[in-house]
Design a protein around this motif. Structure first.
Motif, mmCIF file in Angstrom:
data_model
loop_
_atom_site.group_PDB
_atom_site.id
_atom_site.type_symbol
_atom_site.label_atom_id
_atom_site.label_comp_id
_atom_site.label_asym_id
_atom_site.label_seq_id
_atom_site.Cartn_x
_atom_site.Cartn_y
_atom_site.Cartn_z
ATOM 1 N N SER A 89 0.823 -1.202 0.000
ATOM 2 C CA SER A 89 0.000 0.000 0.000
ATOM 3 C C SER A 89 0.860 1.257 0.000
ATOM 4 C CB SER A 89 -0.932 0.002 1.218
ATOM 5 O OG SER A 89 -0.201 -0.197 2.412
ATOM 6 N N GLN A 90 2.143 1.116 0.425
ATOM 7 C CA GLN A 90 3.063 2.255 0.400
ATOM 8 C C GLN A 90 4.477 1.772 0.078
ATOM 9 O OE1 GLN A 90 2.850 5.259 3.644
ATOM 10 N NE2 GLN A 90 1.280 3.940 4.526
ATOM 11 N N ILE A 91 5.186 2.529 -0.720
ATOM 12 C CA ILE A 91 6.586 2.258 -1.012
ATOM 13 C C ILE A 91 7.356 3.565 -0.885
ATOM 14 C CG2 ILE A 91 8.264 1.582 -2.777
ATOM 15 C CD1 ILE A 91 6.187 -0.310 -3.921
ATOM 16 N N LEU A 92 8.444 3.532 -0.135
ATOM 17 C CA LEU A 92 9.294 4.707 0.021
ATOM 18 C C LEU A 92 10.709 4.348 -0.417
ATOM 19 C CD1 LEU A 92 9.657 7.643 1.111
ATOM 20 C CD2 LEU A 92 10.355 6.607 3.278
ATOM 21 N N SER A 93 11.271 5.130 -1.316
ATOM 22 C CA SER A 93 12.614 4.860 -1.826
ATOM 23 C C SER A 93 13.411 6.153 -1.855
ATOM 24 C CB SER A 93 12.530 4.258 -3.234
ATOM 25 O OG SER A 93 13.825 4.001 -3.739
ATOM 26 N N ARG A 94 14.507 6.179 -1.100
ATOM 27 C CA ARG A 94 15.358 7.369 -1.050
ATOM 28 C C ARG A 94 16.832 6.983 -1.029
ATOM 29 N NH1 ARG A 94 12.450 10.599 3.912
ATOM 30 N NH2 ARG A 94 10.448 11.093 2.886
ATOM 31 N N THR A 95 17.667 7.927 -1.450
ATOM 32 C CA THR A 95 19.112 7.778 -1.322
ATOM 33 C C THR A 95 19.623 8.880 -0.407
ATOM 34 O OG1 THR A 95 19.337 6.825 -3.541
ATOM 35 C CG2 THR A 95 21.319 7.751 -2.545
ATOM 36 N N TYR A 96 20.437 8.501 0.572
ATOM 37 C CA TYR A 96 21.012 9.456 1.514
ATOM 38 C C TYR A 96 22.532 9.479 1.348
ATOM 39 C CZ TYR A 96 16.552 9.570 4.075
ATOM 40 O OH TYR A 96 15.233 9.738 4.426
ATOM 41 N N VAL A 97 23.117 10.632 1.648
ATOM 42 C CA VAL A 97 24.568 10.763 1.558
ATOM 43 C C VAL A 97 25.116 11.275 2.881
ATOM 44 C CG1 VAL A 97 24.473 13.116 0.627
ATOM 45 C CG2 VAL A 97 26.487 11.679 0.190
ATOM 46 N N HIS A 98 26.272 10.758 3.272
ATOM 47 C CA HIS A 98 26.995 11.147 4.477
ATOM 48 C C HIS A 98 28.042 12.187 4.081
ATOM 49 C CE1 HIS A 98 29.887 10.536 7.870
ATOM 50 N NE2 HIS A 98 28.779 10.310 8.550
ATOM 51 N N PRO A 99 28.477 13.061 5.000
ATOM 52 C CA PRO A 99 29.522 14.042 4.663
ATOM 53 C C PRO A 99 30.784 13.406 4.076
ATOM 54 C CG PRO A 99 28.531 14.620 6.751
ATOM 55 C CD PRO A 99 27.954 13.293 6.359
ATOM 56 N N SER A 100 31.029 12.134 4.406
ATOM 57 C CA SER A 100 32.195 11.435 3.855
ATOM 58 C C SER A 100 32.006 11.096 2.381
ATOM 59 C CB SER A 100 32.440 10.138 4.632
ATOM 60 O OG SER A 100 31.347 9.236 4.460
ATOM 61 N N GLY A 101 30.759 11.240 1.888
ATOM 62 C CA GLY A 101 30.467 10.894 0.505
ATOM 63 C C GLY A 101 29.810 9.538 0.353
ATOM 64 N N TYR A 102 29.730 8.779 1.451
ATOM 65 C CA TYR A 102 29.135 7.444 1.385
ATOM 66 C C TYR A 102 27.625 7.550 1.194
ATOM 67 C CZ TYR A 102 28.980 2.413 2.174
ATOM 68 O OH TYR A 102 28.832 1.051 2.015
ATOM 69 N N ARG A 103 27.092 6.718 0.286
ATOM 70 C CA ARG A 103 25.664 6.764 -0.024
ATOM 71 C C ARG A 103 24.953 5.488 0.418
ATOM 72 N NH1 ARG A 103 25.037 9.830 -5.894
ATOM 73 N NH2 ARG A 103 26.502 11.539 -5.433
ATOM 74 N N ILE A 104 23.787 5.673 0.959
ATOM 75 C CA ILE A 104 22.933 4.566 1.404
ATOM 76 C C ILE A 104 21.596 4.666 0.675
ATOM 77 C CG2 ILE A 104 21.616 3.588 3.327
ATOM 78 C CD1 ILE A 104 24.413 2.966 3.829
ATOM 79 N N MET A 105 21.154 3.544 0.112
ATOM 80 C CA MET A 105 19.830 3.490 -0.498
ATOM 81 C C MET A 105 18.863 2.863 0.498
ATOM 82 S SD MET A 105 20.854 2.318 -4.374
ATOM 83 C CE MET A 105 22.164 1.220 -3.797
#
Length: 236
Positions: A79-95
Motif C-alpha cells: 500500500s506504500q513504497i518509500l525509496s530514497r538515497t542518503y549521503v553522508h559528509p564522507s560521501g558514502y551513499r545509502i539506499m
C-alpha cells in the motif's frame, strides 16, 4: 542428530496445534478485509525524515525498490513504497527502501530481497542471518552480498509483521496465527538498506550506523514500528 530431529518434531507439533486452534478460533474471529478508503496507520513519507544525524537525502529519479513485479502487482502487494538515497559528509551513499503492506496474508505477503534481487539479474553471493545492534535492542536482520556485473551491492534488511520483527516463515506464521485469533489482519513492513561497495563488511557497518542514526531521530512510536523492537521500559 536425534536431538535436532526431536526439536524439529516438537516445533511441527506446536505449529500444527496452533494452526488447529486458529482454524477453530477463526470461525468466531475471522479477519475482515480492510474497508475501502480506510486511512493508513501511518505514512512512510511523513515518518522518515529527509535529513537526520549527518545524513541528508539526495534527489533521485526512478524507483529504487528491486522487485520483479510490475507496477500493477506492486500496487497490489504494497500500500506504500518509500525509496530514497542518503549521503553522508564522507560521501558514502545509502539506499533506503521501505515497502509497507496493510494486509500481509496469502499472495499479499512481502517478497524478500533474496528473491527479488536475483529476479532482476543480480547474483546472490551470500545470505546470512545478522543483527543490527542499537541502544533499543538488537534487530534480527539478514545480510546479503549481491552483484550485477561490476556493481557490488551489499544489502541489510528485516521484516516486521504487526509490531514484531520476524526472522523466518515459522516466526511469521506464529505471529499471523496470534493476530488471526483476535480477528486482526497483520500489516507488514520490509525495511531495506543497501549501498554500492566492494567491501561487504564495510557496507554492513555503514548500514548499521545509518539505521542507528535514523532510529535515534524518531519518536518512540515510529522507532518501535520501523524496527519491530517494541517499546522499551525506562531504566532506573
Amino acid at each position: 542428530m536425534d536431538g535436532c530431529m526431536s526439536s524439529s518434531v516438537r516445533l511441527s507439533v506446536v505449529l500444527a496445534g496452533l494452526m488447529t486452534l486458529a482454524a477453530v478460533g477463526g470461525i468466531a474471529a475471522r479477519p475482515s478485509p480492510k474497508p475501502p478508503g480506510t486511512a493508513p496507520k501511518y505514512l512512510l513519507e511523513e515518518t522518515v525524515p529527509k535529513q537526520f544525524g549527518e545524513w541528508r537525502e539526495l534527489p533521485q529519479s526512478g524507483n529504487q525498490v528491486v522487485n520483479p513485479q510490475t507496477k500493477e502487482m506492486l500496487d497490489k502487494l504494497y500500500s506504500q513504497i518509500l525509496s530514497r538515497t542518503y549521503v553522508h559528509p564522507s560521501g558514502y551513499r545509502i539506499m533506503l527502501a521501505l515497502a509497507y503492506g496493510d494486509e500481509q496474508r496469502g499472495e499479499l505477503q512481502a517478497h524478500m530481497p533474496e528473491v527479488c534481487y536475483p529476479a532482476q539479474g543480480f547474483k546472490l553471493h551470500s545470505n546470512r542471518e545478522g543483527a543490527v545492534a542499537t541502544q533499543y535492542g538488537d534487530i534480527a536482520a539478514r545480510r546479503l552480498s549481491t552483484s550485477l556485473g561490476p556493481r557490488k551491492e551489499p544489502v541489510s534488511y528485516w521484516f516486521t509483521l504487526g509490531d514484531t520483527a520476524v526472522k523466518g516463515k515459522f516466526e511469521r506464521r506464529l505471529v499471523e496465527i496470534r493476530l488471526g485469533l483476535t480477528g486482526q489482519v497483520p500489516d507488514g513492513l520490509l525495511f531495506r538498506v543497501s549501498s554500492i561497495d566492494e567491501s561487504p563488511e564495510r557496507a554492513f557497518k555503514m548500514h548499521d550506523q545509518f539505521v542507528n542514526d535514523l532510529l535515534n531521530a524518531l519518536p518512540e512510536r515510529d522507532r518501535s514500528r520501523l524496527s519491530g523492537l517494541g517499546a522499551r521500559p525506562a531504566e532506573g
